[in-house]
Design a protein around this motif. Structure first.
Motif, PDB file in Angstrom:
ATOM      1  N   PRO A 175       0.820  -1.216   0.000  1.00  0.00           N
ATOM      2  CA  PRO A 175       0.000   0.000   0.000  1.00  0.00           C
ATOM      3  C   PRO A 175       0.852   1.264   0.000  1.00  0.00           C
ATOM      4  O   PRO A 175       1.988   1.262   0.472  1.00  0.00           O
ATOM      5  CB  PRO A 175      -0.802  -0.113   1.313  1.00  0.00           C
ATOM      6  CG  PRO A 175      -0.675  -1.532   1.732  1.00  0.00           C
ATOM      7  CD  PRO A 175       0.633  -2.023   1.211  1.00  0.00           C
ATOM      8  N   TYR A 195      -6.659   5.670   3.003  1.00  0.00           N
ATOM      9  CA  TYR A 195      -7.209   4.310   3.060  1.00  0.00           C
ATOM     10  C   TYR A 195      -6.242   3.379   2.333  1.00  0.00           C
ATOM     11  O   TYR A 195      -6.189   3.380   1.106  1.00  0.00           O
ATOM     12  CB  TYR A 195      -8.584   4.257   2.398  1.00  0.00           C
ATOM     13  CG  TYR A 195      -9.568   5.267   2.941  1.00  0.00           C
ATOM     14  CD1 TYR A 195     -10.189   5.081   4.164  1.00  0.00           C
ATOM     15  CD2 TYR A 195      -9.844   6.426   2.214  1.00  0.00           C
ATOM     16  CE1 TYR A 195     -11.086   6.021   4.659  1.00  0.00           C
ATOM     17  CE2 TYR A 195     -10.738   7.371   2.708  1.00  0.00           C
ATOM     18  CZ  TYR A 195     -11.342   7.169   3.924  1.00  0.00           C
ATOM     19  OH  TYR A 195     -12.222   8.096   4.413  1.00  0.00           O
ATOM     20  N   PRO A 196      -5.465   2.574   3.064  1.00  0.00           N
ATOM     21  CA  PRO A 196      -4.507   1.699   2.385  1.00  0.00           C
ATOM     22  C   PRO A 196      -5.172   0.715   1.443  1.00  0.00           C
ATOM     23  O   PRO A 196      -4.630   0.388   0.393  1.00  0.00           O
ATOM     24  CB  PRO A 196      -3.801   0.983   3.544  1.00  0.00           C
ATOM     25  CG  PRO A 196      -4.704   1.158   4.728  1.00  0.00           C
ATOM     26  CD  PRO A 196      -5.394   2.463   4.526  1.00  0.00           C
ATOM     27  N   ASN A 197      -6.357   0.258   1.809  1.00  0.00           N
ATOM     28  CA  ASN A 197      -7.173  -0.578   0.930  1.00  0.00           C
ATOM     29  C   ASN A 197      -8.455   0.201   0.662  1.00  0.00           C
ATOM     30  O   ASN A 197      -9.331   0.276   1.530  1.00  0.00           O
ATOM     31  CB  ASN A 197      -7.485  -1.918   1.577  1.00  0.00           C
ATOM     32  CG  ASN A 197      -8.278  -2.847   0.666  1.00  0.00           C
ATOM     33  OD1 ASN A 197      -8.864  -2.409  -0.322  1.00  0.00           O
ATOM     34  ND2 ASN A 197      -8.309  -4.132   1.008  1.00  0.00           N
ATOM     35  N   SER A 229     -11.142  -0.336  -0.629  1.00  0.00           N
ATOM     36  CA  SER A 229     -12.410  -1.046  -0.459  1.00  0.00           C
ATOM     37  C   SER A 229     -12.767  -1.261   1.009  1.00  0.00           C
ATOM     38  O   SER A 229     -13.852  -1.760   1.320  1.00  0.00           O
ATOM     39  CB  SER A 229     -12.364  -2.397  -1.179  1.00  0.00           C
ATOM     40  OG  SER A 229     -11.403  -3.255  -0.586  1.00  0.00           O
TER      41      SER A 229
END
Length: 219
Positions: free
Chosen positions: A5, A11-13, A15
């Protein structure tokens, strides 16, 4: 090519909006957070600073959190501004209620200030943990859910309870010493990404840490 990331992302992910990299959402100069440390909360994780209470710049205390920490919802870091004068007959904070009482504001030297709150690297906080002012939590520690951390926590200790106490150490002393010296969290992110399976799944030995030292660019 670097994998993993973006450490500068909120937001590292993308989703999973309940997980944020704290470093990228803080605004207070007296909160310092390392790369890849995240806060996980389904309710406004971007507002991590609201979980750092009684934190006033004029007191000079800092909250310092290292790299690769995992912090679950319900965390509260209580800072030195929560302390009341204890030398007299009462601890009541007359001055904050103003209306003439503000002239009795105590001197900083009269307050039981505890200094900075310092969290090491790779620390895992369970849900609903409260950390009191001036505590130092060592690298690799695990803080059990619903704990009240009122005193320093050794590196690689598992603690829990109210007040939190050491349940056990994660590794023997020799391995703890070697891990602290190697400081995997300071290695190149590509090295970390390449060794994720070893860091998370394989049984840890001194030989393994020695192998890491030899393979690391920072050895």
């Amino acid at each position: 090519m670097t994998i993993g990331p973006d450490p500068k992302a909120i937001y590292p992910n993308p989703s999973i909006k309940e997980v944020v990299y704290i470093k990228n959402v803080i605004t207070r100069p007296n909160i310092l957070v390392g790369d890849y440390t995240y806060y996980d909360d389904p309710d406004h994780p971007e507002e991590f600073e609201q979980h750092v209470t009684h934190h006033y710049e004029f007191l000079g205390d800092k909250l310092i959190i290292g790299k690769f920490c995992a912090i679950a919802k319900g965390i509260e870091f209580i800072m030195n501004g929560a302390n009341h004068v204890q030398k007299g007959a009462t601890t009541y904070p007359f001055n904050i209620l103003a209306n003439g009482w503000e002239k009795f504001t105590p001197q900083l030297t009269d307050l039981p200030l505890k200094g900075d709150t310092v969290v090491g690297n790779d620390v895992w906080f369970g849900q609903n943990v409260t950390v009191l002012p001036g505590v130092t939590i060592g690298d690799g520690a695990i803080i059990g859910a619903n704990s009240l951390v009122a005193k320093d926590v050794p590196a690689y200790a598992i603690v829990g309870g109210n007040p939190a106490s050491v349940i056990k150490m994660r590794f023997p002393l020799a391995i703890r010493t070697a891990l602290s010296a190697f400081a995997w969290w300071n290695q190149d992110i590509n090295w970390i990404s390449t060794h994720i399976s070893e860091l998370t799944v394989e049984r840890l030995t001194l030989n393994k840490i020695n192998d890491w030292q030899r393979s690391s660019k920072h050895a």
